[in-house]
Design a protein around this motif. Structure first.
Motif, PDB file in Angstrom:
ATOM      1  N   UNK A  53       0.833  -1.207   0.000  1.00 23.94           N
ATOM      2  CA  UNK A  53       0.000   0.000   0.000  1.00 23.94           C
ATOM      3  C   UNK A  53       0.868   1.257   0.000  1.00 23.94           C
ATOM      4  N   UNK A  54       1.953   1.244   0.765  1.00 20.90           N
ATOM      5  CA  UNK A  54       2.851   2.398   0.832  1.00 20.90           C
ATOM      6  C   UNK A  54       3.563   2.625  -0.507  1.00 20.90           C
ATOM      7  N   UNK A  80       1.147   4.053  -2.974  1.00 21.92           N
ATOM      8  CA  UNK A  80       0.929   5.466  -2.662  1.00 21.92           C
ATOM      9  C   UNK A  80       2.064   6.325  -3.223  1.00 21.92           C
ATOM     10  N   UNK A  81       3.308   5.822  -3.114  1.00 20.80           N
ATOM     11  CA  UNK A  81       4.443   6.566  -3.655  1.00 20.80           C
ATOM     12  C   UNK A  81       4.346   6.697  -5.175  1.00 20.80           C
ATOM     13  N   UNK A  82       3.909   5.638  -5.848  1.00 18.87           N
ATOM     14  CA  UNK A  82       3.768   5.691  -7.305  1.00 18.87           C
ATOM     15  C   UNK A  82       2.762   6.763  -7.733  1.00 18.87           C
ATOM     16  N   UNK A  83       1.711   6.909  -6.943  1.00 20.38           N
ATOM     17  CA  UNK A  83       0.631   7.828  -7.328  1.00 20.38           C
ATOM     18  C   UNK A  83       0.927   9.258  -6.891  1.00 20.38           C
ATOM     19  N   UNK A 127       9.311  11.747  -8.387  1.00 24.75           N
ATOM     20  CA  UNK A 127      10.458  10.918  -8.020  1.00 24.75           C
ATOM     21  C   UNK A 127      10.488   9.693  -8.921  1.00 24.75           C
ATOM     22  N   UNK A 128      11.345   9.727  -9.942  1.00 22.79           N
ATOM     23  CA  UNK A 128      11.395   8.615 -10.892  1.00 22.79           C
ATOM     24  C   UNK A 128      11.983   7.344 -10.273  1.00 22.79           C
ATOM     25  N   UNK A 129      12.632   7.463  -9.085  1.00 23.71           N
ATOM     26  CA  UNK A 129      13.238   6.304  -8.436  1.00 23.71           C
ATOM     27  C   UNK A 129      12.290   5.620  -7.453  1.00 23.71           C
ATOM     28  N   UNK A 130      11.047   6.070  -7.355  1.00 23.83           N
ATOM     29  CA  UNK A 130      10.137   5.526  -6.355  1.00 23.83           C
ATOM     30  C   UNK A 130       9.841   4.041  -6.573  1.00 23.83           C
ATOM     31  N   UNK A 131      10.004   3.566  -7.807  1.00 24.33           N
ATOM     32  CA  UNK A 131       9.731   2.160  -8.105  1.00 24.33           C
ATOM     33  C   UNK A 131      10.739   1.228  -7.437  1.00 24.33           C
ATOM     34  N   UNK A 183      11.354   0.755  -4.444  1.00 23.66           N
ATOM     35  CA  UNK A 183      10.829   0.102  -3.249  1.00 23.66           C
ATOM     36  C   UNK A 183      10.265  -1.280  -3.564  1.00 23.66           C
ATOM     37  N   UNK A 184       9.750  -1.453  -4.785  1.00 22.00           N
ATOM     38  CA  UNK A 184       9.252  -2.780  -5.161  1.00 22.00           C
ATOM     39  C   UNK A 184      10.404  -3.778  -5.273  1.00 22.00           C
ATOM     40  N   UNK A 185      11.579  -3.288  -5.640  1.00 18.66           N
ATOM     41  CA  UNK A 185      12.748  -4.169  -5.717  1.00 18.66           C
ATOM     42  C   UNK A 185      13.211  -4.608  -4.325  1.00 18.66           C
TER      43      UNK A 185
END
Length: 364
Positions: free
Chosen positions: A96-97, A100-103, A108-112, A114-116
Motif C-alpha cells: 500500500x505504501x 501510494x508513492x507511485x501515485x 520521483x522517478x526512483x520511487x519504483x 521500493x518494489x525491488x
C-alpha cells in the motif's frame, strides 16, 4: 550489552536448537519492522525540513506506515507464534505504501525501487510461493497501471523495470530454494548427530549419559512440584549364558527385543536407558511405589513371554527388576539408582525372574 540489546529488539524468546532458520526469520522481521519505520520517519523529517518535499497525501500514508510498523514490532516482540500474521500484515502495508508513492510522488522517478527491495524480503520471510505470487502481482500491476500514473514511465524504462523485477524474483526463487534445502539438510544432519550422541547404537534407547542427564532434569522438576518418582533397574537373568550358548549375535537380538518391550510399555513422559551390557533403567516421574510395582511386574511378564528368535532357535529370557521410589527428600539420581540396583540384587537372590522393592514389602 549485546544480550540486553537483543532482549530489547526481540523480547524474551527462545527457539529450539533445530529451529535456527525460524529464529533467523523472526529476528529478521523484527529488524525489518524497526528499520522500515525508522527510514520512513527519516523521510518524513526530511519533508518537514524542506530537504525532501513530499505531498500531503503521501505524508499521511507514510505516517500511517510508520505507526503500523512500530505497532507490529511491539505485537511480534517476544511472540514468535505471531510471525506469519505479522509478516503478511506488514507485506500488505508495504504494498500500500509503495503504491501510494507511485501515485502521489510522481516527480520521483526512483520511487519504483521500493518494489525491488520488497521482493527479497517476501522470499526470505514468507517463502517461495508467496515470493512468486508477489513478484507476479508486482510485474502485472506495474505493466497495467503505468499508463494511469501522473508521470508514466517510458516504454523502455518500463521494460527495464519489469525485466529486472522478473530477474530478481527468479534469482531469489532459486537462491531461496537452495538456502532452505541446505538448512533442512543441516538440521536433519544435526538431529542425526544428536541422536547418535545420546542413544545406544544397538537398542536405540538412551545411552547412560543422556539417560542420567534426563533423569536429573525430571528429578529437579519433581522436587519443585512435590511429586513422587520411581526408578526401575532391569537386569537380564543369565545373559552371559545366553551369549555363551547361542552366540553374541543372539545376545544382541535379545537386547534389542527387550529394549523394544521397555520402550513400548512406558509413557512418553518416562525415560528408558541402557546403562550397561544387559542392564536397563526406567525413570517414572509422578509415580509412587504401587504404580511402579504394577509396571515392573507387567514388564517382567512381557519379557518372559518374549522368546526372541535367533536362526531357528527361540531363546528364553527373564529379568530381575529392582524398584526404588523417592521419599520426598532431596534424593539425587545416583542415590535412587543405587537403591534400585540393591533391590534388583535382592530379586536375584530370591531366585531371579521377579520384582523387588528397595527396603519395602511388595504392595500386592
Amino acid at each position: 550489552m549485546v544480550l540486553s540489546l537483543q532482549k530489547i529488539l526481540f523480547g524474551p524468546v527462545h527457539f529450539p536448537d533445530n529451529d535456527e532458520y525460524r529464529a533467523f526469520q523472526f529476528r529478521f522481521l523484527c529488524i525489518v519492522l524497526i528499520a522500515g519505520g525508522l527510514v520512513t520517519l527519516l523521510l518524513l523529517g526530511g519533508s518537514v525540513g524542506g530537504v525532501n518535499p513530499i505531498s500531503r497525501q503521501h505524508s499521511v500514508s507514510m505516517t500511517a506506515f510508520t505507526t503500523v510498523s512500530f505497532g507490529l514490532w511491539l505485537v511480534l516482540r517476544g511472540q514468535p507464534q505471531r510471525f506469519y500474521p505479522v509478516a503478511w500484515t506488514y507485506e500488505l502495508i508495504c504494498l500500500a505504501e509503495y503504491i501510494s508513492a507511485l501515485i502521489f510522488v510522481s516527480e520521483d522517478e526512483m520511487r519504483v525501487i521500493w518494489f525491488f527491495t520488497n521482493i527479497p524480503g517476501v522470499y526470505i520471510l514468507l517463502g517461495q510461493r508467496a515470493g512468486m505470487v508477489i513478484t507476479a502481482l508486482t510485474v502485472t500491476g506495474l505493466a497495467l497501471a503505468n499508463r494511469h500514473f501522473p508521470r508514466p514511465y517510458s516504454v523502455n524504462g518500463l521494460a527495464t523495470v519489469l525485466s529486472a523485477l522478473v530477474y530478481l524474483g527468479a534469482f531469489f526463487h532459486v537462491y531461496g530454494a537452495r538456502s532452505v534445502s541446505y538448512f533442512v539438510r543441516m538440521r536433519e544432519s544435526n538431529q542425526r548427530l544428536r541422536h547418535i550422541a545420546s542413544h545406544d547404537a544397538l537398542t536405540d534407547l538412551l545411552n547412560a549419559g543422556a539417560y542420567y542427564a534426563s533423569c536429573d532434569q525430571m528429578i529437579h522438576l519433581a522436587a519443585r512440584q512435590g511429586k513422587p518418582y520411581s526408578v526401575l533397574f532391569v537386569d537380564l537373568d543369565h545373559f552371559k549364558k545366553i551369549n555363551d550358548t547361542y552366540g553374541h549375535e543372539a545376545g544382541d537380538t535379545v537386547l534389542r527385543s527387550v529394549a523394544s518391550v521397555l520402550a513400548a510399555s512406558v509413557r512418553q513422559s518416562d525415560a528408558v536407558g541402557r546403562i550397561g551390557g544387559e542392564e536397563f533403567s526406567v525413570f517414572l516421574p509422578d509415580t509412587d511405589r504401587h504404580g511402579a510395582f504394577r509396571l515392573a511386574e507387567q514388564l517382567r511378564q512381557n519379557i518372559e513371554q518374549l522368546r526372541p528368535k535367533s536362526g531357528e532357535i527361540f531363546i528364553p529370557v527373564t529379568a530381575s527388576i529392582g524398584i526404588a521410589t523417592s521419599d520426598h527428600s532431596d534424593m539425587s539420581m545416583a542415590v535412587i539408582q543405587r537403591k534400585a540396583d540393591q533391590a534388583m540384587y535382592v530379586a536375584k537372590q530370591q531366585g531371579r525372574n521377579r520384582v523387588s522393592l528397595f527396603d519395602q514389602p511388595a504392595p500386592f
